[in-house]
Write an enzyme that holds these catalytic residues in place. Structure first.
Site, PDB file in Angstrom:
ATOM      1  N   GLY A 140       0.758  -1.236   0.000  1.00 10.40           N
ATOM      2  CA  GLY A 140       0.000   0.000   0.000  1.00 10.40           C
ATOM      3  C   GLY A 140       0.794   1.294   0.000  1.00 10.40           C
ATOM      4  O   GLY A 140       0.232   2.361  -0.265  1.00 10.40           O
ATOM      5  N   ASP A 141       2.081   1.224   0.296  1.00 11.15           N
ATOM      6  CA  ASP A 141       2.949   2.413   0.237  1.00 11.15           C
ATOM      7  C   ASP A 141       4.318   1.965  -0.264  1.00 11.15           C
ATOM      8  O   ASP A 141       5.349   2.261   0.329  1.00 11.15           O
ATOM      9  CB  ASP A 141       3.056   3.069   1.609  1.00 11.15           C
ATOM     10  CG  ASP A 141       3.735   4.449   1.555  1.00 11.15           C
ATOM     11  OD1 ASP A 141       3.930   4.966   0.436  1.00 11.15           O
ATOM     12  OD2 ASP A 141       4.077   4.996   2.614  1.00 11.15           O
ATOM     13  N   LEU A 142       4.294   1.252  -1.386  1.00 13.63           N
ATOM     14  CA  LEU A 142       5.492   0.549  -1.835  1.00 13.63           C
ATOM     15  C   LEU A 142       6.358   1.432  -2.732  1.00 13.63           C
ATOM     16  O   LEU A 142       6.555   1.159  -3.906  1.00 13.63           O
ATOM     17  CB  LEU A 142       5.101  -0.746  -2.563  1.00 13.63           C
ATOM     18  CG  LEU A 142       6.231  -1.755  -2.757  1.00 13.63           C
ATOM     19  CD1 LEU A 142       6.822  -2.179  -1.417  1.00 13.63           C
ATOM     20  CD2 LEU A 142       5.746  -2.972  -3.530  1.00 13.63           C
ATOM     21  N   ASN A 190      10.690   2.289   1.148  1.00 11.23           N
ATOM     22  CA  ASN A 190      10.138   1.275   2.047  1.00 11.23           C
ATOM     23  C   ASN A 190      10.579  -0.128   1.681  1.00 11.23           C
ATOM     24  O   ASN A 190      10.046  -1.113   2.206  1.00 11.23           O
ATOM     25  CB  ASN A 190       8.610   1.362   2.069  1.00 11.23           C
ATOM     26  CG  ASN A 190       8.125   2.577   2.843  1.00 11.23           C
ATOM     27  OD1 ASN A 190       8.854   3.132   3.661  1.00 11.23           O
ATOM     28  ND2 ASN A 190       6.901   3.003   2.584  1.00 11.23           N
TER      29      ASN A 190
END
Length: 253
Positions: free
Chosen positions: A157-159, A163
């Site tokens: 979801g926040d790739l 990260n």
């Protein structure tokens, strides 16, 4: 085990608990290695410390294949949060909804793009005319123009590349905004901000779970979310990029 502590005295209720729930859910997929949660409280989260070692083409291909396995572990619905978690989840410091929705397009437009448009407008990062273009793209997405028969994937979801940590054993993911979504969204975000050996990541992914025809054309659709988030807080350049992605989305039909 060495530990890393993240703290925030002004954290909104559930900020670190949501992160912990997302990390544990992703780890349960037994796909990509996920940083281990040691403890989580209202103002901090304790994680294992990842000793970084740098990427390689081989590690990138393995990462792609493992990411496909994580996605394939699935989710109860589009928009669903990690099991046991209720309420908003967070991307960076911003809250975003996580409500189960029957179709991907309706979820994505209403919960991943539209919430950030008023903030971007108020910040001066997005013009009124630009917001109208994005709204038209959202309407197209919500109407199901890009829906398919794929089941909800278990997304990080926040790739973005920050990260993805590279350790001696390969990629390790941190800081998720985990939810049920479309697997192309994680890949589009990975491409947006660059990733070492991205072509090898995609090759490893495609071998493990072949991507649907036309996925490269749909990258702008799946980049609407991260661009909207960044337009809300990181300046007009992201607002312009958001409008460009919206125009490219509209041009697909």
């Amino acid at each position: 085990m060495e530990q890393h502590v993240k703290s925030r005295s002004d954290a909104p209720a559930g900020f670190f608990a949501a992160e912990a729930a997302g990390l544990r859910w992703l780890a349960a997929a037994d796909g990509v290695r996920i940083v281990r949660v040691v403890d989580a409280g209202e103002e901090r989260i304790v994680l294992e410390r990842v000793i970084e070692a740098g990427p390689s083409p081989e590690a990138a291909e393995a990462f792609g294949a493992a990411l496909a396995a994580t996605h394939d572990a699935g989710a109860p619905a589009f928009g669903s949060p990690p099991p046991g978690w209720e309420g908003d989840i967070f991307i960076g410091r911003r809250a975003q909804p996580a409500r189960a929705t029957a179709t991907w397009g309706a979820f994505y437009a209403a919960q991943r793009v539209e919430p950030f448009l008023p903030v971007a407008l108020a910040a001066g990062s997005l013009s009124v005319s630009g917001a109208e273009v994005v709204a038209r793209a959202c309407a197209l997405v919500a109407a199901g123009a890009f829906d398919d028969d794929e089941p909800p994937a278990r997304l990080h979801g926040d790739l973005w590349t920050g990260n993805v940590l590279w350790a001696s054993g390969g990629a390790v993911l941190i800081d998720p905004a985990a939810h049920g979504g479309h697997r192309e969204t994680d890949l589009a975000m990975l491409a947006l901000f660059g990733c070492p050996f991205l072509d090898r990541v995609l090759a490893g992914y495609d071998r493990a779970h072949p991507l649907r025809a036309g996925w490269r054309d749909r990258v702008p659709v799946h980049q609407l979310h991260p661009l909207a988030v960044h337009a809300a807080g990181h300046g007009p350049s992201y607002g312009r990029a958001l409008v460009d992605a919206a125009e490219r989305t509209l041009a697909l039909v």
